[in-house]
Write an enzyme that holds these catalytic residues in place. Structure first.
Site, PDB file in Angstrom:
ATOM      1  NE  ARG A   1      -2.362  -1.217   3.593  1.00 51.45           N
ATOM      2  CZ  ARG A   1      -1.824  -0.379   4.473  1.00 51.45           C
ATOM      3  NH1 ARG A   1      -1.916   0.930   4.316  1.00 51.45           N
ATOM      4  NH2 ARG A   1      -1.225  -0.830   5.548  1.00 51.45           N
TER       5      ARG A   1
ATOM      6  CE1 TYR B   1       2.273  -7.194  -4.219  1.00 49.61           C
ATOM      7  CE2 TYR B   1       1.315  -6.359  -2.194  1.00 49.61           C
ATOM      8  CZ  TYR B   1       2.052  -7.318  -2.859  1.00 49.61           C
ATOM      9  OH  TYR B   1       2.553  -8.395  -2.175  1.00 49.61           O
TER      10      TYR B   1
ATOM     11  CE  LYS C   1      -6.287  -3.672   4.498  1.00 45.04           C
ATOM     12  NZ  LYS C   1      -6.368  -4.146   5.865  1.00 45.04           N
TER      13      LYS C   1
ATOM     14  CG  HIS D   1      -7.276  -3.012  10.010  1.00 41.78           C
ATOM     15  ND1 HIS D   1      -5.978  -2.592  10.198  1.00 41.78           N
ATOM     16  CD2 HIS D   1      -7.206  -4.009   9.100  1.00 41.78           C
ATOM     17  CE1 HIS D   1      -5.156  -3.301   9.436  1.00 41.78           C
ATOM     18  NE2 HIS D   1      -5.879  -4.166   8.758  1.00 41.78           N
TER      19      HIS D   1
ATOM     20  CB  SER E   1      -0.796  -3.470   7.967  1.00 42.88           C
ATOM     21  OG  SER E   1      -1.970  -2.752   7.650  1.00 42.88           O
TER      22      SER E   1
ATOM     23  CB  CYS F   1       0.596  -6.031  14.031  1.00 42.97           C
ATOM     24  SG  CYS F   1       1.776  -4.726  13.621  1.00 42.97           S
TER      25      CYS F   1
ATOM     26  CG  ASP G   1      -7.417  -7.187   6.827  1.00 45.69           C
ATOM     27  OD1 ASP G   1      -6.437  -7.055   7.580  1.00 45.69           O
ATOM     28  OD2 ASP G   1      -7.666  -6.393   5.900  1.00 45.69           O
TER      29      ASP G   1
ATOM     30  NE  ARG H   1       0.204  -8.553   2.503  1.00 42.31           N
ATOM     31  CZ  ARG H   1      -0.403  -8.162   3.623  1.00 42.31           C
ATOM     32  NH1 ARG H   1      -1.499  -8.753   4.043  1.00 42.31           N
ATOM     33  NH2 ARG H   1       0.097  -7.186   4.358  1.00 42.31           N
TER      34      ARG H   1
HETATM   35  P1  GTP Z   1      -2.307  -7.607   7.420  1.00 42.76           P
HETATM   36  O1  GTP Z   1      -2.789  -8.651   6.492  1.00 42.76           O
HETATM   37  O2  GTP Z   1      -1.246  -6.747   6.828  1.00 42.76           O
HETATM   38  O3  GTP Z   1      -3.417  -6.776   7.991  1.00 42.76           O
HETATM   39  O4  GTP Z   1      -1.495  -8.350   8.624  1.00 42.76           O
HETATM   40  P2  GTP Z   1      -1.971  -9.210   9.896  1.00 42.76           P
HETATM   41  O5  GTP Z   1      -2.314  -8.301  11.015  1.00 42.76           O
HETATM   42  O6  GTP Z   1      -2.986 -10.201   9.487  1.00 42.76           O
HETATM   43  O7  GTP Z   1      -0.607  -9.953  10.321  1.00 42.76           O
HETATM   44  P3  GTP Z   1      -0.205 -11.493  10.194  1.00 42.76           P
HETATM   45  O8  GTP Z   1      -1.025 -12.381  11.064  1.00 42.76           O
HETATM   46  O9  GTP Z   1      -0.119 -11.847   8.755  1.00 42.76           O
HETATM   47  O10 GTP Z   1       1.257 -11.455  10.821  1.00 42.76           O
HETATM   48  C1  GTP Z   1       2.292 -10.658  10.305  1.00 42.76           C
HETATM   49  C2  GTP Z   1       3.635 -11.183  10.730  1.00 42.76           C
HETATM   50  O11 GTP Z   1       3.711 -11.230  12.153  1.00 42.76           O
HETATM   51  C3  GTP Z   1       3.898 -12.615  10.235  1.00 42.76           C
HETATM   52  O12 GTP Z   1       5.221 -12.708   9.778  1.00 42.76           O
HETATM   53  C4  GTP Z   1       3.697 -13.458  11.466  1.00 42.76           C
HETATM   54  O13 GTP Z   1       4.475 -14.636  11.460  1.00 42.76           O
HETATM   55  C5  GTP Z   1       4.089 -12.522  12.608  1.00 42.76           C
HETATM   56  N1  GTP Z   1       3.316 -12.848  13.845  1.00 42.76           N
HETATM   57  C6  GTP Z   1       1.982 -13.043  13.944  1.00 42.76           C
HETATM   58  N2  GTP Z   1       1.617 -13.374  15.207  1.00 42.76           N
HETATM   59  C7  GTP Z   1       2.765 -13.389  15.926  1.00 42.76           C
HETATM   60  C8  GTP Z   1       3.064 -13.672  17.306  1.00 42.76           C
HETATM   61  O14 GTP Z   1       2.186 -13.998  18.121  1.00 42.76           O
HETATM   62  N3  GTP Z   1       4.375 -13.544  17.677  1.00 42.76           N
HETATM   63  C9  GTP Z   1       5.364 -13.214  16.783  1.00 42.76           C
HETATM   64  N4  GTP Z   1       6.608 -13.134  17.237  1.00 42.76           N
HETATM   65  N5  GTP Z   1       5.120 -12.965  15.480  1.00 42.76           N
HETATM   66  C10 GTP Z   1       3.846 -13.038  15.061  1.00 42.76           C
HETATM   67  C1  SPV Z   2      -2.974  -4.405   5.240  1.00 43.99           C
HETATM   68  O1  SPV Z   2      -2.003  -3.751   4.845  1.00 43.99           O
HETATM   69  O2  SPV Z   2      -3.548  -4.158   6.335  1.00 43.99           O
HETATM   70  C2  SPV Z   2      -3.475  -5.544   4.448  1.00 43.99           C
HETATM   71  C3  SPV Z   2      -2.903  -5.785   3.112  1.00 43.99           C
HETATM   72  O3  SPV Z   2      -4.380  -6.235   4.900  1.00 43.99           O
HETATM   73  S1  SPV Z   2      -3.559  -4.756   1.886  1.00 43.99           S
HETATM   74  O4  SPV Z   2      -4.720  -5.425   1.303  1.00 43.99           O
HETATM   75  O5  SPV Z   2      -2.535  -4.571   0.855  1.00 43.99           O
HETATM   76  O6  SPV Z   2      -3.977  -3.513   2.454  1.00 43.99           O
HETATM   77 MN    MN Z   3      -4.961  -5.594   7.065  1.00 39.86          MN
END
Ligand code: GTP
Ligand code: SPV
Ligand code: MN
Length: 595
Positions: A70, A211, A220, A240, A262, A264, A287, A379
């Site tokens: 983004r 993207y 979003k 979110h 994002s 996290c 999400d 992704r």
């Molecule tokens: P968006 O799709 O961008 O909104 O991200 P998200 O909030 O869904 O994050 P996601 O669950 O994909 O995690 C992002 C990164 O954080 C990944 O590389 C995970 O492996 C890492 N991660 C997720 N949960 C944990 C956790 O409990 N501990 C640690 N150390 N890393 C974590």
């Molecule tokens: C985020 O960035 O919070 C996502 C990926 O979930 S995107 O769809 O690119 O915004």
């Molecule tokens: Mn997201």
């Protein structure tokens, strides 16, 4: 044009856009498997899609190296008055922005097909759902929208019957001159990209990027930025947030919605498999949550999406087995590495790194290369229905009743594993002051601390001061039926830079404590930042964390929190008279508790 469109507003819009963008052809999508296969076949022939032998019906794409996430700096909330967009959003006046963008859109689809994608956010026909129509010149967008939203001729049927829709205009911004050869991932340079929202007319204009959130406009742009503005006007919430169902050993269900910025941890928590025996977790969404009060006065949530657009790096059987099982087939991968045996790979996958692969930029890669094989924001796009722990009620039109809200972020210091808000107003305060280190989900610097209220900084379609007020208004409406609010941090690090908390399935220990708080089974200790588990209440059975580390994870550094106050004051000051009085009062009480 392959279909006659009966909806007059849609018909007129299609004709206007075609006159402006001058595509070679117009194609109305129906969401069928034949359509998906046909588009994919075309992209394999052109060289932009690579079929993966190891995963049936799955394909890999490499984006342009400049178009990998983004673009918050190029994202606009365009309202008549700048005050209505507020201090956290980029703003340009609608007339000016539209004029600039119209110049870009002129002839921008030359040499390409213009796809018209009718889609539903939320189950088709549900009273909470919304219809959008995306016009795009990107076949990659079409196949991703097939997975991420409900694209269907049933939606076209509703439109033919006169249903209203949110127009979402998208172009990659790369017209082709007569005879000009296409590139693998056409897009416009960063300074020509615009991701624009006109919340006063429920309108989205996106230009220059192919993207993720820049291009898949149901996500979003519609389901958060435009929907948050509608939600405020209409008295509901667009957040979110992941949504999950946790069932305790007695069979009692709890529904949890969690807002983390994002990259996290939302996707991971949404499908987490508890390490505490007897507890079960099911995924409803990973999400976005749309929430309305139900007839019983409680808050009900639906997931408006149909798929997961998940972060690939770090995903493994060790960390997120349910995601790994969701991406075995029918998946689109973007910016991963491709192995010699035609599979995808990324940093953090189980087992050893491959001895050789082609990296996300298309170059030879070996573990000695010293670079990332997959882009940190690589992704997967996978149908939600493929998740082995998708909840049977995930498409229930009325949604699920939320018991618990969790806020959080990535803080390597200061913020302890878990705390609970004293009450709703304190919950809004911890949501409004949430902060996190930035990630690769946005183009820009990574690892910088910023305030990210409710994980909505990049996604709130109006003045965030008004958004805080909307949370208080929702609290007034929900009264004693409001969800309880908690704050978590899975990412606190030791002095030598290692994560103190094991995370992932062990996060269930924290969720268990929250459920026991809600059911009144456990008490809590009062601290300046909120309520925390009493000694022995957080289930650490079988947990491999030293007593010293456990103490550090839970520790509350009063001086460190006092040092946050000036930053919170500055953060609040930005909202001027749009900052609710009740937040100022919370800050005062926080200051008093810190002593
Ligand atoms: P968006 O799709 O961008 O909104 O991200 P998200 O909030 O869904 O994050 P996601 O669950 O994909 O995690 C992002 C990164 O954080 C990944 O590389 C995970 O492996 C890492 N991660 C997720 N949960 C944990 C956790 O409990 N501990 C640690 N150390 N890393 C974590
Ligand atoms: C985020 O960035 O919070 C996502 C990926 O979930 S995107 O769809 O690119 O915004
Ligand atoms: Mn997201």
């Amino acid at each position: 044009m392959n279909v006659t469109v009966k909806n007059e507003k849609l018909n007129q819009w299609i004709r206007e856009v075609a006159d402006l963008c001058q595509p070679d052809d117009i194609y109305i999508c129906n969401g069928s498997k034949e359509e998906y296969d046909f588009m994919m076949e075309k992209m394999i022939k052109s060289g932009s899609a690579v079929p993966l032998k190891k995963r049936p019906n799955s394909f890999h794409f490499r984006s342009d190296p400049s178009d990998v996430a983004r673009v918050e700096d190029r994202t606009y909330i365009s309202t008549t008055s700048q005050d209505d967009a507020g201090p956290t959003n980029n703003w340009l006046a609608p007339d000016e922005l539209k004029k600039t963008m119209l110049d870009f859109y002129k002839g921008c689809m030359k040499g390409r097909t213009m796809y018209v994608i009718p889609f539903s956010m939320g189950p088709i026909g549900s009273p909470i759902s919304k219809i959008g129509v995306e016009i795009s010149d990107s076949p990659y967008v079409v196949v991703n929208m097939h997975i991420m939203t409900r694209v269907s001729d049933k939606v076209m049927g509703l439109l033919d019957g006169g249903a209203d829709f949110i127009p979402c205009l998208h172009s990659i911004g790369a017209p082709l001159a007569e005879g000009q050869e296409d590139v693998q991932w056409p897009c416009a340079p960063i300074e020509n990209k615009y991701i624009s929202h006109f919340p006063e007319d429920n309108l989205i204009w996106s230009y220059g990027s192919g993207y993720g959130g820049n291009a898949l406009l149901g996500k979003k742009c519609l389901a958060l930025r435009i929907a948050s503005a509608m939600a405020r006007r209409e008295g509901w919430m667009a957040e979110h947030m992941l949504i999950l169902r946790l069932t305790d050993p007695e069979g009692k269900q709890y529904h949890i919605a969690a807002a983390f910025p994002s990259a996290c941890g939302k996707t991971n928590l949404a499908m987490m498999q508890p390490s505490v025996p007897g507890w079960k977790c099911e995924c409803i969404g990973d999400d976005i949550a749309w929430m309305k009060t139900g007839p019983d006065g409680r808050l009900y949530a639906i997931n408006p999406e149909n798929g997961f657009f998940g972060v690939a790096p770090g995903t493994s059987y060790g960390t997120n087995p349910m995601a790994m099982d969701s991406i075995k087939e029918n998946v689109i991968f973007t910016n991963c590495a491709v192995t010699d045996d035609s599979d995808v790979w990324w940093e953090g996958m189980d087992g050893d790194a491959p001895a050789h692969a082609i990296d996300w930029k298309g170059n030879d890669w070996t573990p000695e290369s010293g670079t990332d094989a997959a882009h940190p924001n690589a992704r997967f796009t996978a149908p939600a229905a493929q998740c082995p722990v998708i909840c049977e009620d995930w498409e229930k039109p009325g949604g699920v009743p939320i018991d618990i809200f969790i806020f959080g972020g990535r803080r390597s210091t200061l913020v302890p594993l878990v705390s609970e808000a004293y009450n709703w107003d304190h919950g809004v305060f911890i949501g409004a002051t949430a902060g996190s280190e930035t990630t690769a989900a946005n183009i820009g610097s990574v690892g910088n601390f910023r305030r990210d209220p409710f994980a909505m900084t990049p996604f709130c379609g109006y003045n965030m001061g008004d958004y805080f007020k909307h949370w208080f208004d929702m609290g007034n409406k929900l009264g004693d039926k409001a969800p309880r609010c908690f704050y978590v941090n899975w990412f606190r690090k030791s002095e030598d830079g290692k994560f103190l908390w094991p995370g992932f399935s062990d996060n269930s220990r924290v969720l268990k404590w929250m459920c026991e708080r809600v059911s009144g089974k456990v008490g809590a200790d009062e601290t300046p930042i909120g309520l925390v588990p009493k000694d022995g209440d957080l289930d650490t059975n079988g947990l491999e964390v030293s007593a010293k580390d456990m103490k550090e994870i839970m520790s509350i550094d009063t001086d460190g929190w006092k040092a946050e106050i000036p930053d919170i004051e500055q953060h609040f000051a930005k909202f001027g008279d749009r900052l609710p009085e009740r937040l100022t009062k919370q800050l005062e009480e926080f200051r008093k508790r810190l002593g």
